[in-house]
Design a protein around this motif. Structure first.
Motif, short mmCIF file in Angstrom:
data_model
loop_
_atom_site.label_atom_id
_atom_site.label_comp_id
_atom_site.label_asym_id
_atom_site.label_seq_id
_atom_site.Cartn_x
_atom_site.Cartn_y
_atom_site.Cartn_z
N PHE A 193 -18.35 101.08 -70.44
CA PHE A 193 -18.17 99.73 -69.88
C PHE A 193 -19.41 99.29 -69.11
O PHE A 193 -19.87 98.15 -69.24
N ASN A 194 -19.97 100.20 -68.30
CA ASN A 194 -21.18 99.87 -67.54
C ASN A 194 -22.35 99.59 -68.48
O ASN A 194 -23.19 98.72 -68.20
N TYR A 195 -22.43 100.33 -69.58
CA TYR A 195 -23.48 100.10 -70.57
C TYR A 195 -23.37 98.70 -71.16
O TYR A 195 -24.36 97.97 -71.28
N VAL A 196 -22.14 98.32 -71.52
CA VAL A 196 -21.92 96.98 -72.08
C VAL A 196 -22.27 95.90 -71.06
O VAL A 196 -22.92 94.90 -71.38
N MET A 197 -21.84 96.13 -69.81
CA MET A 197 -22.14 95.17 -68.74
C MET A 197 -23.64 94.98 -68.59
O MET A 197 -24.13 93.84 -68.46
N ARG A 198 -24.38 96.09 -68.60
CA ARG A 198 -25.84 96.03 -68.43
C ARG A 198 -26.48 95.29 -69.59
O ARG A 198 -27.37 94.45 -69.39
N LYS A 199 -26.04 95.57 -70.81
CA LYS A 199 -26.60 94.90 -71.98
C LYS A 199 -26.34 93.40 -71.94
O LYS A 199 -27.23 92.59 -72.22
N THR B 93 -29.73 87.22 -68.80
CA THR B 93 -30.93 86.98 -67.99
C THR B 93 -32.10 86.57 -68.88
O THR B 93 -32.87 85.68 -68.51
N ARG B 94 -32.20 87.19 -70.04
CA ARG B 94 -33.29 86.81 -70.96
C ARG B 94 -33.14 85.36 -71.40
O ARG B 94 -34.12 84.61 -71.46
N LEU C 270 -37.91 91.76 -67.54
CA LEU C 270 -36.62 92.42 -67.70
C LEU C 270 -36.73 93.93 -67.54
O LEU C 270 -35.80 94.59 -67.06
N ALA C 271 -37.87 94.49 -67.95
CA ALA C 271 -38.04 95.95 -67.93
C ALA C 271 -38.28 96.50 -66.53
O ALA C 271 -37.95 97.65 -66.24
N CYS C 272 -38.86 95.69 -65.64
CA CYS C 272 -39.15 96.19 -64.29
C CYS C 272 -37.92 96.01 -63.40
O CYS C 272 -36.93 95.40 -63.78
#
Length: 443
Positions: free
Chosen positions: A151-157, A163-164, A234-236
């Motif tokens: 779930f956390n992985y999906v949220m982060r994605k 954001t992008r 996004l990466a930083c």
């Protein structure tokens, strides 16, 4: 069999009349005829190569010129519609709800993972793949993954995609990067959504935006091109720090260590105002010399004003921010690059004994002024080379400094008397701290 193989076999076949020799030109002409014939056959009988080239899809579209207002507006509108469509394809807050977990951490195996994926909506299909499952599979002996981790992985994605898209709306050029003005507009419109910035006066907004944007550009645009890739943003972790200000209960300690918090921005700007003794909005070399513990050498400050952007010999707030970011983050490669450029007085791309001595002599002079016995340069030089261990025993490159993990110590020794004194007396300071800790334990 492809056309190359056919051509090779035909050319390798014996000639009808081996006694009759052909000229070199005749052989070339025959080879070209055969090539044209078999290539045309291989391409489906097309004899007109121009007809074939017309089928190549278009892959380049010219950007509208500044005077092509209608084309620019059309491009902006089409990009906005595209980004809106992409946004609708993402999971929304209601769809991301998960029931509370009670007891032990819930796990799921791959078979059940696929069954859930079949019942999930079309927006979720991209997450229920073998690749995602393998990413989250760690040490479970039954080959399961944690549902909460998934779930956390999906949220982060989803957050990254959202954001992008949000950043891309400010990408005026539409080329995947933000200019300084683009990022300024993004952060300015973000301020009302951050509860931790509610107390900021609107008159301070422009200074806050400048303070926030400089961190992005100082670390993510080392070549000073004036633009940053959205992917790099996004990466930083900077955007995470900025959006952390949405937390209404953010601790005081977290605010103090977060460059983007209101207390941090006010601290940096307040320091600038305190240094500006003549209140002209700029800093002279004399005013900057009072920065920190006021123990930086004049030689180093001279180099700052020689290399950095100034206006009639004075430094504005934006240039001051670069200076502060470099000195407060001396372990970071971008900060070391900034300071290394100042130390490289001969612009050779490395520091030698001459450049080290040039800066350390100023430290020795300050030691005399403060009534201290100057330390031998030879001893300090040997210590520096021992710490850095450069590839060339006579030259220290920027990469040597970064790789050694001693760049912050080396630069401090050369530019700041207080920093050098702290380094020189480090063992006594550690012993004193231990004694103080022991006294506190006894009480």
């Amino acid at each position: 069999m492809d056309w190359k193989e056919v051509l090779r076999r035909r050319l390798a076949a014996p000639q009808a009349d081996p006694k009759k020799k052909k000229s070199e030109q005749e052989l070339k002409d025959e080879e070209m005829d055969l090539f044209t014939k078999y290539y045309s056959e291989w391409k489906g009988g097309r004899k007109n190569t121009n007809e074939f080239y017309k089928t190549i899809p278009r892959f380049y579209y010219r950007l509208p010129a500044e005077d092509e207002v209608l084309l620019q507006k059309l491009r902006e509108e089409s990009r906005a519609v595209f980004l809106q469509r992409k946004s609708r394809e993402l999971l929304d807050n209601e769809e991301l709800q998960i029931p509370p977990m009670i007891g032990e951490e819930a796990m799921i195996n791959y078979e059940n993972f696929l069954k859930v994926g079949e019942k999930a909506g079309p927006k979720c299909k991209q997450f229920f793949t073998a690749k995602v499952f393998a990413k989250l599979l760690h040490t479970d002996s039954y080959g399961r993954i944690s549902i909460m981790q998934f779930f956390n992985y999906v949220m982060r994605k989803v957050w990254l995609h959202q954001t992008r898209i949000g950043l891309s709306l400010y990408d005026v050029a539409g080329q995947g990067y933000l200019r300084e003005s683009d990022l300024e507009n993004y952060i300015l419109e973000l301020i009302p959504t951050l509860p931790q910035l509610d107390g900021l006066e609107k008159s301070f907004y422009s200074f806050y935006v400048c303070t926030a944007v400089r961190k992005f550009f100082f670390f993510l645009d080392p070549l000073r091109t004036g633009k940053i890739k959205i992917q790099d943003i996004l990466a930083c972790s900077f955007l995470d720090d900025l959006l952390e200000l949405r937390d209404e209960e953010l601790s005081k300690e977290s605010q103090e260590t977060n460059w983007f918090s209101a207390p941090s921005a006010l601290r940096v700007y307040g320091q600038y105002l305190n240094l500006d003794k003549d209140h002209n909005g700029m800093l002279s070399k004399e005013e900057l010399s009072r920065y920190g513990t006021a123990t930086m050498t004049n030689v180093f400050l001279d180099r700052v004003f020689q290399e950095c952007l100034t206006y009639d010999g004075e430094m504005d707030y934006k240039t001051y921010l670069d200076f502060v970011l470099a000195l407060e983050n001396r372990k970071e490669p971008a900060a070391l690059q900034y300071i290394f450029k100042l130390l490289d007085i001969e612009n050779k791309g490395y520091l030698n004994v001459f450049s080290l001595n040039y800066f350390f002599r100023a430290i020795q002079e300050l030691m005399k002024i403060h009534g201290q016995d100057p330390v031998s340069f030879q001893d300090v030089k040997d210590e520096i080379f021992d710490m850095v261990k450069p590839k060339d025993p006579l030259k220290i490159s920027l990469q040597d400094l970064i790789s050694s993990n001693q760049g912050d110590t080396v630069t401090t020794i050369l530019i700041d008397l207080n920093g050098f004194w702290t380094y020189e007396n480090r063992e006594a300071l550690v012993a004193n701290d231990n004694e103080n800790s022991a006294d506190l334990d006894d009480t």
